[in-house]
Design a protein around this motif. Sequence first.
Motif, PDB file in Angstrom:
ATOM      1  N   THR A   8     -13.655  32.982  51.535  1.00 54.60           N
ATOM      2  CA  THR A   8     -12.903  33.288  52.556  1.00 54.60           C
ATOM      3  C   THR A   8     -11.647  32.367  53.317  1.00 54.60           C
ATOM      4  O   THR A   8     -12.143  31.135  52.537  1.00 54.60           O
ATOM      5  N   PRO A   9     -10.492  32.703  53.848  1.00 53.94           N
ATOM      6  CA  PRO A   9      -9.804  31.702  54.263  1.00 53.94           C
ATOM      7  C   PRO A   9     -10.714  31.932  55.805  1.00 53.94           C
ATOM      8  O   PRO A   9     -11.090  32.470  56.062  1.00 53.94           O
ATOM      9  N   PHE A  10     -10.858  30.801  56.339  1.00 52.82           N
ATOM     10  CA  PHE A  10     -11.049  30.593  57.721  1.00 52.82           C
ATOM     11  C   PHE A  10     -10.822  31.571  58.513  1.00 52.82           C
ATOM     12  O   PHE A  10     -10.061  32.023  59.219  1.00 52.82           O
ATOM     13  N   ILE A  11     -12.336  31.765  59.091  1.00 51.79           N
ATOM     14  CA  ILE A  11     -12.846  32.660  60.484  1.00 51.79           C
ATOM     15  C   ILE A  11     -12.525  31.563  62.026  1.00 51.79           C
ATOM     16  O   ILE A  11     -13.284  31.509  61.747  1.00 51.79           O
ATOM     17  N   PRO A  37     -18.142  33.129  53.765  1.00 54.96           N
ATOM     18  CA  PRO A  37     -17.761  32.624  55.138  1.00 54.96           C
ATOM     19  C   PRO A  37     -17.357  31.690  55.346  1.00 54.96           C
ATOM     20  O   PRO A  37     -17.980  31.065  55.581  1.00 54.96           O
ATOM     21  N   GLN A  38     -15.991  31.496  55.627  1.00 57.30           N
ATOM     22  CA  GLN A  38     -15.510  30.201  56.714  1.00 57.30           C
ATOM     23  C   GLN A  38     -15.156  29.993  57.519  1.00 57.30           C
ATOM     24  O   GLN A  38     -14.331  31.093  58.358  1.00 57.30           O
ATOM     25  N   ILE A  39     -15.242  29.449  58.466  1.00 55.16           N
ATOM     26  CA  ILE A  39     -15.186  28.915  59.916  1.00 55.16           C
ATOM     27  C   ILE A  39     -14.816  27.716  60.357  1.00 55.16           C
ATOM     28  O   ILE A  39     -14.752  27.185  59.784  1.00 55.16           O
ATOM     29  N   ILE A 106     -20.290  23.079  53.469  1.00 55.50           N
ATOM     30  CA  ILE A 106     -19.280  22.766  54.324  1.00 55.50           C
ATOM     31  C   ILE A 106     -17.737  22.275  53.455  1.00 55.50           C
ATOM     32  O   ILE A 106     -18.296  22.082  52.371  1.00 55.50           O
ATOM     33  N   LYS A 107     -16.923  22.221  54.018  1.00 53.89           N
ATOM     34  CA  LYS A 107     -15.077  21.860  52.954  1.00 53.89           C
ATOM     35  C   LYS A 107     -14.767  21.221  53.407  1.00 53.89           C
ATOM     36  O   LYS A 107     -14.456  21.384  55.160  1.00 53.89           O
ATOM     37  N   THR A 108     -14.776  19.633  52.916  1.00 55.22           N
ATOM     38  CA  THR A 108     -13.691  18.721  53.492  1.00 55.22           C
ATOM     39  C   THR A 108     -12.891  17.461  52.368  1.00 55.22           C
ATOM     40  O   THR A 108     -13.028  17.991  51.699  1.00 55.22           O
ATOM     41  N   PHE A 143      -1.860  15.519  53.672  1.00 53.01           N
ATOM     42  CA  PHE A 143      -1.622  17.390  52.539  1.00 53.01           C
ATOM     43  C   PHE A 143      -1.894  17.826  51.333  1.00 53.01           C
ATOM     44  O   PHE A 143      -3.469  17.871  51.426  1.00 53.01           O
ATOM     45  N   TYR A 144      -1.256  18.318  50.710  1.00 57.56           N
ATOM     46  CA  TYR A 144      -1.789  18.786  49.957  1.00 57.56           C
ATOM     47  C   TYR A 144      -0.983  18.128  48.531  1.00 57.56           C
ATOM     48  O   TYR A 144      -0.841  18.181  47.650  1.00 57.56           O
ATOM     49  N   ASN A 145      -0.338  16.479  48.668  1.00 55.12           N
ATOM     50  CA  ASN A 145       0.585  15.864  47.879  1.00 55.12           C
ATOM     51  C   ASN A 145       0.122  14.825  47.305  1.00 55.12           C
ATOM     52  O   ASN A 145      -1.383  14.308  47.556  1.00 55.12           O
ATOM     53  N   TYR A 166     -16.247  19.562  43.130  1.00 50.57           N
ATOM     54  CA  TYR A 166     -14.828  19.577  43.401  1.00 50.57           C
ATOM     55  C   TYR A 166     -13.758  19.960  43.634  1.00 50.57           C
ATOM     56  O   TYR A 166     -13.716  21.373  43.066  1.00 50.57           O
ATOM     57  N   ASN A 167     -12.882  19.810  43.817  1.00 46.71           N
ATOM     58  CA  ASN A 167     -11.246  20.891  44.241  1.00 46.71           C
ATOM     59  C   ASN A 167     -10.269  19.693  44.829  1.00 46.71           C
ATOM     60  O   ASN A 167     -10.796  18.234  45.767  1.00 46.71           O
ATOM     61  N   GLY A 168      -9.338  19.716  43.387  1.00 48.73           N
ATOM     62  CA  GLY A 168      -7.827  19.424  43.716  1.00 48.73           C
ATOM     63  C   GLY A 168      -7.253  19.105  42.422  1.00 48.73           C
ATOM     64  O   GLY A 168      -7.343  18.837  41.501  1.00 48.73           O
ATOM     65  N   ASP A 169      -6.396  20.142  42.020  1.00 49.37           N
ATOM     66  CA  ASP A 169      -5.069  19.470  41.002  1.00 49.37           C
ATOM     67  C   ASP A 169      -5.609  20.251  40.575  1.00 49.37           C
ATOM     68  O   ASP A 169      -5.339  19.415  38.798  1.00 49.37           O
ATOM     69  N   ILE A 170      -6.675  21.154  39.732  1.00 50.91           N
ATOM     70  CA  ILE A 170      -6.718  21.938  38.791  1.00 50.91           C
ATOM     71  C   ILE A 170      -6.278  23.361  38.191  1.00 50.91           C
ATOM     72  O   ILE A 170      -6.242  24.339  38.509  1.00 50.91           O
ATOM     73  N   ILE A 191     -11.076  25.990  42.997  1.00 50.47           N
ATOM     74  CA  ILE A 191      -9.932  26.016  42.238  1.00 50.47           C
ATOM     75  C   ILE A 191      -8.967  27.206  42.910  1.00 50.47           C
ATOM     76  O   ILE A 191      -9.304  27.731  43.586  1.00 50.47           O
ATOM     77  N   GLY A 192      -7.683  26.471  44.212  1.00 48.25           N
ATOM     78  CA  GLY A 192      -7.231  27.692  45.134  1.00 48.25           C
ATOM     79  C   GLY A 192      -5.850  27.105  44.121  1.00 48.25           C
ATOM     80  O   GLY A 192      -5.934  28.393  43.564  1.00 48.25           O
ATOM     81  N   ARG A 193      -5.175  26.963  44.499  1.00 55.56           N
ATOM     82  CA  ARG A 193      -3.091  26.967  43.479  1.00 55.56           C
ATOM     83  C   ARG A 193      -3.332  27.436  42.235  1.00 55.56           C
ATOM     84  O   ARG A 193      -2.569  27.907  41.808  1.00 55.56           O
ATOM     85  N   GLY A 194      -4.586  26.864  42.300  1.00 54.94           N
ATOM     86  CA  GLY A 194      -4.385  27.048  39.616  1.00 54.94           C
ATOM     87  C   GLY A 194      -4.991  27.845  39.457  1.00 54.94           C
ATOM     88  O   GLY A 194      -4.519  28.688  38.854  1.00 54.94           O
TER      89      GLY A 194
HETATM   90  C1  FMN Z   1      -1.998  28.155  52.057  1.00 57.65           C
HETATM   91  C2  FMN Z   1      -2.787  27.848  51.633  1.00 57.65           C
HETATM   92  C3  FMN Z   1      -3.708  27.565  53.169  1.00 57.65           C
HETATM   93  C4  FMN Z   1      -5.185  27.612  52.528  1.00 57.65           C
HETATM   94  N1  FMN Z   1      -6.201  27.475  53.444  1.00 57.65           N
HETATM   95  C5  FMN Z   1      -7.145  27.374  53.260  1.00 57.65           C
HETATM   96  C6  FMN Z   1      -8.077  27.905  53.934  1.00 57.65           C
HETATM   97  O1  FMN Z   1      -8.561  28.830  54.578  1.00 57.65           O
HETATM   98  N2  FMN Z   1      -9.803  27.505  53.958  1.00 57.65           N
HETATM   99  C7  FMN Z   1     -10.036  26.103  52.809  1.00 57.65           C
HETATM  100  O2  FMN Z   1     -10.735  25.892  52.774  1.00 57.65           O
HETATM  101  N3  FMN Z   1      -8.452  25.415  52.221  1.00 57.65           N
HETATM  102  C8  FMN Z   1      -7.758  26.219  52.389  1.00 57.65           C
HETATM  103  N4  FMN Z   1      -6.600  25.792  51.479  1.00 57.65           N
HETATM  104  C9  FMN Z   1      -7.221  24.374  50.216  1.00 57.65           C
HETATM  105  C10 FMN Z   1      -7.274  24.897  49.475  1.00 57.65           C
HETATM  106  O3  FMN Z   1      -8.883  25.627  49.733  1.00 57.65           O
HETATM  107  C11 FMN Z   1      -7.300  23.524  48.259  1.00 57.65           C
HETATM  108  O4  FMN Z   1      -8.582  23.116  48.740  1.00 57.65           O
HETATM  109  C12 FMN Z   1      -6.034  23.274  48.283  1.00 57.65           C
HETATM  110  O5  FMN Z   1      -4.889  23.768  48.485  1.00 57.65           O
HETATM  111  C13 FMN Z   1      -6.949  22.013  47.417  1.00 57.65           C
HETATM  112  O6  FMN Z   1      -7.114  22.596  46.034  1.00 57.65           O
HETATM  113  P1  FMN Z   1      -6.305  23.160  44.830  1.00 57.65           P
HETATM  114  O7  FMN Z   1      -5.217  21.563  43.970  1.00 57.65           O
HETATM  115  O8  FMN Z   1      -6.744  23.405  43.437  1.00 57.65           O
HETATM  116  O9  FMN Z   1      -5.197  24.247  45.089  1.00 57.65           O
HETATM  117  C14 FMN Z   1      -5.527  26.375  51.976  1.00 57.65           C
HETATM  118  C15 FMN Z   1      -4.718  25.588  50.711  1.00 57.65           C
HETATM  119  C16 FMN Z   1      -2.839  26.618  50.832  1.00 57.65           C
HETATM  120  C17 FMN Z   1      -1.659  25.536  50.282  1.00 57.65           C
END
Ligand code: FMN
Length: 286
Positions: A8-11, A37-39, A106-108, A143-145, A166-170, A191-194
């Motif tokens: 989940t998005p963080f609570i 659930p993420q907190i 944990i997500k770090t 950040f995300y850059n 692993y997480n990031g830019d997939i 995977i997030g934005r992917g």
């Molecule tokens: C708009 C937005 C909201 C995010 N919300 C969360 C969140 O609630 N919890 C979390 O662990 N990561 C959150 N992230 C980070 C993503 O989970 C992920 O770690 C990050 O986007 C990098 O992975 P990606 O390149 O696959 O997107 C968020 C990222 C974005 C862009």
Amino acid sequence: VSADRYYTPFIPAHKKFGNKYKAEILPENNKGIDLIPQIMIGDSMELKELENLILPYGYDELNINTGCPSGTVVSKCRGAGLLRDIDHFDAFLEDLFDNKSCKLSIKTRLGWSDYSEWKKIAEVIGRYPFTEVIIHARVREEFYNGIPHIEAMQIADEYIKTPKCYNGDIYSLEDLEKINIQYPWLDEFMIGRGILTNPSLIEQIKCGDKFEQNDLEINKRILAFMDDLFETYLVQFGSEINTLYHMKELWSHLGKNYPEHEKELKTIRKTKNKSEYKVAVANILA
Ligand SMILES: Cc1cc2nc3c(=O)[nH]c(=O)nc-3n(C[C@H](O)[C@H](O)[C@H](O)COP(=O)(O)O)c2cc1C
């Protein structure tokens, strides 16, 4: 075809546990998927508070966010703010593990401002029995850059013996394979934005060569999904403006898949009501 697990998005703690957060974890909203659930917490008191609110819904694991880079979060020493002082981070984790009533993952990130911080952070994390360690391979100040520090997974393997993700830019199967070839022992990928950019990505990854849909079929499915999401948001928010805001946010990712439709994407960004929006979307997907 779905992912093996969702978060989940963080609570946050100390917030009214209203419909917004409840909707994320209600089992009837998450049928057929494995959801953790993420907190967002700063100590074990806050962990207790959220355990009491969330675990009764049938969960046995909570994911701790120590990665969120947002200024409002880190200024309260939450999210990636916990990585600024490694001794404090260690004490924070010790406090959680001394008082927890459920499994913790944990997500770090790799650190606060510099990649060189990762070794110490990995060493601290490796001392605690997390069920899973998800690593967004950037430091807070990135950040995300920029390009993720994939090489961080080597250090992770040295210090962290529990499953690592692993997480990031997939954004494609090729992105994932590139990392997997380098680190074949990696247990999982997040995977997030992917997925927001390419909603078929999980299917493409899982099916590999067997994924055979053409662009027309993919667009048809995306259109059906976006229509469904629009109507669901409309009921949930009770507001067309709010629904449009969220759909446009999603299009800021999805649109990257349609670079040849820049004009139509601009029209979507400018739409002011449902009928304008639907026409603009049909011009890309129908
Ligand atoms: C708009 C937005 C909201 C995010 N919300 C969360 C969140 O609630 N919890 C979390 O662990 N990561 C959150 N992230 C980070 C993503 O989970 C992920 O770690 C990050 O986007 C990098 O992975 P990606 O390149 O696959 O997107 C968020 C990222 C974005 C862009």
